[in-house]
Scaffold this active site. Structure first.
Site, short mmCIF file in Angstrom:
data_model
loop_
_atom_site.label_atom_id
_atom_site.label_comp_id
_atom_site.label_asym_id
_atom_site.label_seq_id
_atom_site.Cartn_x
_atom_site.Cartn_y
_atom_site.Cartn_z
N ASP A 191 0.85 -1.19 0.00
CA ASP A 191 0.00 0.00 0.00
C ASP A 191 0.89 1.23 0.00
O ASP A 191 1.87 1.29 0.75
CB ASP A 191 -0.90 0.02 1.23
CG ASP A 191 -1.92 -1.11 1.23
OD1 ASP A 191 -1.97 -1.86 0.24
OD2 ASP A 191 -2.67 -1.23 2.22
N ASP A 205 -15.12 -4.16 -1.31
CA ASP A 205 -14.69 -3.91 0.07
C ASP A 205 -15.95 -3.89 0.93
O ASP A 205 -16.81 -3.03 0.76
CB ASP A 205 -13.94 -2.58 0.17
CG ASP A 205 -12.69 -2.56 -0.71
OD1 ASP A 205 -12.06 -3.61 -0.85
OD2 ASP A 205 -12.36 -1.49 -1.25
#
Length: 231
Positions: free
Chosen positions: A10, A132
């Site tokens: 990330d 998500d």
């Protein structure tokens, strides 16, 4: 193992970080240069990488595409890229920078016509629909907005063309406390022809083995690599 293990990087401000439950205020930096992390994963024998542009997810435009470009130049990893892909320019830039796959999250919920267009133009094999999930509902815009759409409704929007789905349980992300095994078991049973990529909660090899046993095709491993597994 038959299950594909995909390490995650990330990126915020060009650095390799991890969040806890998607909270940008709970951010920890592990590498100042994500390329170094990518090389470590390649040295471990990994073949895939999940690269997330967290700046892009927050700003709704691709920002860290040069990090992607540098990783693709420095390694042979097959990279799937997500975060901020909202336009034809964004997705072209990501593929041109070397991504093998793109993961479409918010756009899959907000602009289904454009997402279907991308599935047709680039091929369903190269497009991953990112779901998500918090409390059974899909969240968008860097997990900040919870929609009324369930993961089943999102998946079924793109059938029968859809081939790849990445499902993240937000409540477990970054917690190292175990995966949502029942969620993934149910998705595998309901959509047997889809390649399902699980994400969120992996804390040990036991979690990965459990996902393999229920038929999950691949798993994203993030914080566990940085804090529990040897790199």
């Amino acid at each position: 193992m038959k299950i594909t293990v995909i390490p995650a990087i990330d990126v915020i401000e060009g650095k390799c970080v991890r969040l806890t439950r998607g909270n940008y205020d709970k951010c920890k930096t592990y590498y100042n240069d994500p390329v170094e992390a990518a090389r470590h994963f390649e040295d471990m024998g990994m073949r895939r990488l999940h690269l997330v542009d967290l700046d892009g997810a927050r700003e709704s435009r691709v920002i860290n595409w040069r990090v992607l470009e540098r990783i693709c130049e420095a390694t042979r990893l097959e990279v799937d890229f997500s975060g901020g892909i909202k336009s034809d320019e964004d997705i072209c830039r990501v593929f041109d920078a070397g991504a093998s796959f793109v993961c479409i999250g918010s756009m899959a919920q907000q602009n289904r016509e454009k997402t279907r267009e991308w599935l047709e133009r680039y091929g369903a094999e190269r497009i991953i629909i990112g779901a998500d999930v918090r409390g059974g509902h899909v969240c968008i815009q860097g997990w900040k907005v919870e929609t009324k759409t369930t993961i089943h409704e999102l998946i079924e929007t793109y059938l029968p063309e859809l081939k790849n789905v990445m499902c993240t349980d937000i409540a477990r992300d970054g917690m190292l406390g175990g995966v949502s095994l029942e969620l993934y078991r149910e998705l595998v049973a309901r959509y047997p022809d889809i390649t399902l990529i699980a994400s969120g909660g992996v804390g040990s090899l036991v979690d990965i083995q459990a996902l393999e046993e229920v038929g999950v095709s691949a798993v994203i491993v993030g914080k566990a690599f940085y804090e529990k597994f040897k790199m």
